[in-house]
Design a protein around this motif. Structure first.
Motif, PDB file in Angstrom:
ATOM      1  N   ILE A  63     -10.328  -7.872  -3.962  1.00 27.59           N
ATOM      2  CA  ILE A  63      -9.593  -8.288  -2.760  1.00 27.59           C
ATOM      3  C   ILE A  63      -8.235  -7.585  -2.704  1.00 27.59           C
ATOM      4  N   GLY A  64      -7.535  -7.592  -3.824  1.00 22.74           N
ATOM      5  CA  GLY A  64      -6.236  -6.924  -3.859  1.00 22.74           C
ATOM      6  C   GLY A  64      -6.326  -5.443  -3.568  1.00 22.74           C
ATOM      7  N   ALA A  65      -7.339  -4.778  -4.143  1.00 26.77           N
ATOM      8  CA  ALA A  65      -7.474  -3.332  -3.936  1.00 26.77           C
ATOM      9  C   ALA A  65      -7.857  -3.003  -2.496  1.00 26.77           C
ATOM     10  N   ALA A  66      -8.822  -3.723  -1.933  1.00 30.55           N
ATOM     11  CA  ALA A  66      -9.287  -3.433  -0.573  1.00 30.55           C
ATOM     12  C   ALA A  66      -8.213  -3.730   0.472  1.00 30.55           C
ATOM     13  N   LEU A  67      -7.573  -4.885   0.346  1.00 31.13           N
ATOM     14  CA  LEU A  67      -6.537  -5.227   1.326  1.00 31.13           C
ATOM     15  C   LEU A  67      -5.301  -4.348   1.165  1.00 31.13           C
ATOM     16  N   ALA A  68      -4.981  -3.955  -0.055  1.00 25.15           N
ATOM     17  CA  ALA A  68      -3.857  -3.032  -0.251  1.00 25.15           C
ATOM     18  C   ALA A  68      -4.149  -1.680   0.379  1.00 25.15           C
ATOM     19  N   ALA A  69      -5.391  -1.205   0.248  1.00 25.56           N
ATOM     20  CA  ALA A  69      -5.764   0.068   0.863  1.00 25.56           C
ATOM     21  C   ALA A  69      -5.683  -0.003   2.380  1.00 25.56           C
ATOM     22  N   ALA A  70      -6.217  -1.088   2.959  1.00 24.57           N
ATOM     23  CA  ALA A  70      -6.183  -1.228   4.416  1.00 24.57           C
ATOM     24  C   ALA A  70      -4.754  -1.378   4.939  1.00 24.57           C
ATOM     25  N   THR A  71      -3.941  -2.139   4.207  1.00 28.57           N
ATOM     26  CA  THR A  71      -2.563  -2.356   4.649  1.00 28.57           C
ATOM     27  C   THR A  71      -1.736  -1.085   4.535  1.00 28.57           C
ATOM     28  N   ALA A  72      -1.893  -0.381   3.416  1.00 36.92           N
ATOM     29  CA  ALA A  72      -1.113   0.850   3.218  1.00 36.92           C
ATOM     30  C   ALA A  72      -1.465   1.898   4.262  1.00 36.92           C
ATOM     31  N   MET A  73      -2.760   2.039   4.538  1.00 37.81           N
ATOM     32  CA  MET A  73      -3.159   3.029   5.539  1.00 37.81           C
ATOM     33  C   MET A  73      -2.781   2.582   6.945  1.00 37.81           C
ATOM     34  N   GLY A  74      -2.959   1.296   7.233  1.00 33.89           N
ATOM     35  CA  GLY A  74      -2.689   0.810   8.580  1.00 33.89           C
ATOM     36  C   GLY A  74      -1.229   0.775   8.960  1.00 33.89           C
ATOM     37  N   THR A  75      -0.343   0.820   7.993  1.00 38.35           N
ATOM     38  CA  THR A  75       1.102   0.818   8.285  1.00 38.35           C
ATOM     39  C   THR A  75       1.750   2.169   8.021  1.00 38.35           C
ATOM     40  N   THR A  76       0.918   3.209   7.885  1.00 41.41           N
ATOM     41  CA  THR A  76       1.449   4.539   7.578  1.00 41.41           C
ATOM     42  C   THR A  76       1.807   5.278   8.856  1.00 41.41           C
ATOM     43  N   SER A  77       3.036   5.670   8.948  1.00 36.04           N
ATOM     44  CA  SER A  77       3.514   6.441  10.089  1.00 36.04           C
ATOM     45  C   SER A  77       4.829   7.107   9.692  1.00 36.04           C
ATOM     46  N   GLN A  78       4.982   8.349  10.084  1.00 40.65           N
ATOM     47  CA  GLN A  78       6.208   9.078   9.773  1.00 40.65           C
ATOM     48  C   GLN A  78       6.573   9.984  10.939  1.00 40.65           C
ATOM     49  N   GLN A  79       7.834   9.956  11.287  1.00 39.10           N
ATOM     50  CA  GLN A  79       8.346  10.793  12.358  1.00 39.10           C
ATOM     51  C   GLN A  79       9.430  11.706  11.798  1.00 39.10           C
ATOM     52  N   LEU A  80       9.307  12.981  12.046  1.00 39.23           N
ATOM     53  CA  LEU A  80      10.276  13.940  11.531  1.00 39.23           C
ATOM     54  C   LEU A  80      11.583  13.838  12.312  1.00 39.23           C
ATOM     55  N   PRO A  81      12.703  14.117  11.648  1.00 40.37           N
ATOM     56  CA  PRO A  81      13.995  13.960  12.316  1.00 40.37           C
ATOM     57  C   PRO A  81      14.253  14.992  13.408  1.00 40.37           C
ATOM     58  N   PHE A  82      13.584  16.133  13.339  1.00 41.71           N
ATOM     59  CA  PHE A  82      13.828  17.163  14.358  1.00 41.71           C
ATOM     60  C   PHE A  82      12.712  17.113  15.399  1.00 41.71           C
ATOM     61  N   PHE A  83      13.068  17.269  16.630  1.00 37.72           N
ATOM     62  CA  PHE A  83      12.105  17.274  17.729  1.00 37.72           C
ATOM     63  C   PHE A  83      12.730  18.048  18.883  1.00 37.72           C
ATOM     64  N   THR A  84      11.872  18.418  19.832  1.00 38.94           N
ATOM     65  CA  THR A  84      12.327  19.148  21.015  1.00 38.94           C
ATOM     66  C   THR A  84      12.214  18.246  22.237  1.00 38.94           C
ATOM     67  N   GLN A  85      12.464  18.831  23.377  1.00 35.84           N
ATOM     68  CA  GLN A  85      12.418  18.051  24.605  1.00 35.84           C
ATOM     69  C   GLN A  85      10.996  17.639  24.957  1.00 35.84           C
TER      70      GLN A  85
END
Length: 212
Positions: A63-85
């Motif tokens: 349970i710990g391994a499966a829910l940790a995998a789903a939670t870690a993947m489901g909350t993964t998001s990263q935005q780079l500091p540089f962007f254009t218009q």
């Protein structure tokens, strides 16, 4: 003459001793077999109860391994500091169908494991029960390919993210999205651990049913 005549009139019939000896000789094996059977039953019950406790502990870990995998993947998001218009450099798990399937599969596996805990407790309380153990064996067997497929598919995407593919002109995005790649890599490892625990659970249930 009188004594022999009185003996005949008394009607005493001599009883042969062969039958009593044979019955006495045959009785000890029956007593011995019953004693061995009754002595073996508590030992088998303790052994099955130990398997049930081990099964319950494995399910908690899964349970710990499966829910940790789903939670870690489901909350993964990263935005780079540089962007254009017009362009914003952002990596999100739902940008890739493989990662979306990964979250759904591991969440389903974790939910099933939570629902299976009462049946695992029943197998501890009543170690000789067959119905609950057989049901767990069937659903655990179904969960093995589901979690393994999700982890393998996500692992292939993670490999491309780390190394890229020069033949297809796919660049390695982990040089920029390092936090994103670390989280998804950890989620894939946790999912493979859950798949391995499911395999052990299948073996435990099969052994418990075999001993019946």
């Amino acid at each position: 003459m009188d004594s022999s005549h009185s003996t005949k009139e008394s009607g005493d019939i001599p009883i042969p001793m062969t039958n009593s000896k044979s019955s006495k000789a045959a009785s000890p094996p029956l007593v011995t077999a019953t004693t061995k059977k009754t002595a073996k039953q508590p030992l088998v019950s303790r052994w099955k109860r130990g398997l049930g406790i081990f099964d319950f502990i494995l399910r908690i870990c899964a349970i710990g391994a499966a829910l940790a995998a789903a939670t870690a993947m489901g909350t993964t998001s990263q935005q780079l500091p540089f962007f254009t218009q017009f362009f914003q450099f952002k990596a999100d798990y739902n940008d890739l169908p493989a990662f979306t399937f990964f979250v759904i599969a591991n969440a389903m596996a974790g939910a099933y494991l939570v629902l299976s805990l009462p049946f695992s407790i029943v197998c501890i309380v009543r170690p000789h029960i067959i119905g609950a153990r057989l049901m767990l064996l069937v659903f655990d067997t179904v969960a093995v390919p589901l979690v393994t497929a999700a982890a393998s598919e996500a692992a292939s995407i993670v490999y491309l993210a780390h190394n890229g593919n020069s033949n297809a002109n796919w660049v390695a995005i982990c040089r920029q999205f390092d936090d994103f790649c670390q989280r998804v890599s950890g989620a894939v490892v946790a999912s493979f651990i859950a798949a391995l625990i499911f395999v052990v659970l299948v073996v435990v249930s099969a052994v418990a049913l075999r001993r019946n």
